[in-house]
Design an enzyme around this catalytic site. Structure first.
Site, PDB file in Angstrom:
ATOM      1  N   SER A 144     -23.680  30.576 -37.817  1.00 57.92           N
ATOM      2  CA  SER A 144     -23.547  31.579 -38.873  1.00 57.92           C
ATOM      3  C   SER A 144     -22.659  31.002 -39.961  1.00 57.92           C
ATOM      4  O   SER A 144     -21.953  30.012 -39.736  1.00 57.92           O
ATOM      5  CB  SER A 144     -22.879  32.828 -38.283  1.00 57.92           C
ATOM      6  OG  SER A 144     -22.302  33.644 -39.291  1.00 57.92           O
ATOM      7  N   TYR A 157     -17.112  38.194 -33.860  1.00 58.82           N
ATOM      8  CA  TYR A 157     -18.346  37.472 -34.204  1.00 58.82           C
ATOM      9  C   TYR A 157     -17.991  36.124 -34.822  1.00 58.82           C
ATOM     10  O   TYR A 157     -18.566  35.088 -34.481  1.00 58.82           O
ATOM     11  CB  TYR A 157     -19.156  38.317 -35.190  1.00 58.82           C
ATOM     12  CG  TYR A 157     -20.489  37.767 -35.610  1.00 58.82           C
ATOM     13  CD1 TYR A 157     -20.583  36.867 -36.675  1.00 58.82           C
ATOM     14  CD2 TYR A 157     -21.657  38.175 -34.985  1.00 58.82           C
ATOM     15  CE1 TYR A 157     -21.816  36.375 -37.084  1.00 58.82           C
ATOM     16  CE2 TYR A 157     -22.894  37.689 -35.389  1.00 58.82           C
ATOM     17  CZ  TYR A 157     -22.955  36.801 -36.444  1.00 58.82           C
ATOM     18  OH  TYR A 157     -24.180  36.323 -36.856  1.00 58.82           O
TER      19      TYR A 157
HETATM   20  C1  GCO Z   1     -21.671  40.340 -41.452  1.00 66.04           C
HETATM   21  C2  GCO Z   1     -23.036  39.782 -41.142  1.00 66.04           C
HETATM   22  C3  GCO Z   1     -22.982  38.259 -41.043  1.00 66.04           C
HETATM   23  C4  GCO Z   1     -24.384  37.692 -41.091  1.00 66.04           C
HETATM   24  C5  GCO Z   1     -24.456  36.216 -40.895  1.00 66.04           C
HETATM   25  C6  GCO Z   1     -23.797  35.482 -42.009  1.00 66.04           C
HETATM   26  O1  GCO Z   1     -21.363  41.442 -40.987  1.00 66.04           O
HETATM   27  O2  GCO Z   1     -20.931  39.653 -42.198  1.00 66.04           O
HETATM   28  O3  GCO Z   1     -23.561  40.324 -39.955  1.00 66.04           O
HETATM   29  O4  GCO Z   1     -22.318  37.918 -39.868  1.00 66.04           O
HETATM   30  O5  GCO Z   1     -25.196  38.281 -40.134  1.00 66.04           O
HETATM   31  O6  GCO Z   1     -23.922  35.840 -39.658  1.00 66.04           O
HETATM   32  O7  GCO Z   1     -23.968  34.088 -41.788  1.00 66.04           O
END
Ligand code: GCO
Length: 253
Positions: A144, A157
């Site tokens: 990501s 994340y």
């Molecule tokens: C967020 C998004 C991001 C994208 C992606 C960006 O909430 O910022 O979900 O995480 O999905 O991963 O590269």
């Protein structure tokens, strides 16, 4: 071109009954691979496999929970028993939870880390054991922009995807000698269900369009080129790398 041809290869894409994984699995099938659709929802898997077969592709489905080591081990034991050789593994499965870091429970933290990072290790390890024995394999981890940078409310994340970046390097440095190429793809902001709340948020969109040189959201099928490249002989001397498919966002200040 022959170097991008996946004929005769079998690809397992985790979390591929919808979203980015669904686009990737279709792209690998279109490049000639026999594909295995994975998810936890048997009905969704059945539907995706049916669509792929209707399009003339060689597709199967396997339901297992990427956060359950027992399920993963059982799936690979069945692959072994059925003579299914996973030549290409795409660790795509992932979830997103958005809230201020101080409000995250440890349970929520663990759920994101388990789904987005630990799963790639466990499934990657099981696939690699078999790829090492055969002397070749392709592992593609889905990272990501969060693999390199952070924004508020997506701390777990971001931590997980940063881990995916370095797990990819760890896989590469240990397994390259065995004919395995481990690389990653870093999607930017893509039009998926996971991002629906952001897509519908005018304020977020205004900020995002100011940050992306291409001035638009990405489409899931725009990941296919990088996926086919990293799954094919064209990338046999590429290892430990991440390809950002992000409209230029990671290049911009
Ligand atoms: C967020 C998004 C991001 C994208 C992606 C960006 O909430 O910022 O979900 O995480 O999905 O991963 O590269």
């Amino acid at each position: 071109m022959a170097s991008f041809d996946l004929s005769g290869r079998t690809a397992l894409v985790t979390g591929s009954s919808r979203g980015l994984g669904r686009a990737i699995v279709e792209g690998l099938a279109a490049a000639g691979a026999r594909v295995i659709v994975n998810g936890v929802d048997a009905a969704r898997i059945h539907s995706a496999v049916g669509e792929l077969r209707a399009a003339g592709h060689n597709a199967e489905g396997v339901a297992f929970d990427v956060t359950s080591e027992a399920s993963i081990l059982a799936a690979f034991e069945k692959f072994d028993a059925d003579g299914v050789r996973i030549d290409i593994l795409v660790n795509n499965a992932g979830i997103q939870v958005r809230k201020p870091l101080v409000e995250f429970s440890t349970a929520d933290w663990r759920r994101v880390i388990e789904t987005n990072l630990t799963s790639a290790f466990v499934i990657g390890r099981e696939a690699a054991k078999r790829m090492i024995a055969r002397g070749h394999g392709k592992i593609i981890n889905i990272g990501s922009l969060g693999s390199e940078m952070a924004r508020p409310t997506v701390g777990p994340y971001t931590a997980a995807k940063g881990g995916v970046r370095n797990l990819t390097r760890a896989m590469a440095v240990e397994w390259a000698q065995h004919g395995i190429q481990a690389n990653a793809i870093g999607p930017g902001y893509m039009l998926t269900d996971m991002n629906q709340a952001l897509i519908e948020n005018a304020e977020f969109n205004s900020w995002l369009m100011s940050r992306i040189p291409s001035k638009r959201w990405g489409k899931p099928d725009e990941l296919v080129g990088a996926a086919v490249f990293l799954a094919s002989p064209a990338s046999d001397y590429v290892n430990g790398q991440i390809i950002y498919v992000d409209g230029g966002m990671s290049a911009a200040m």
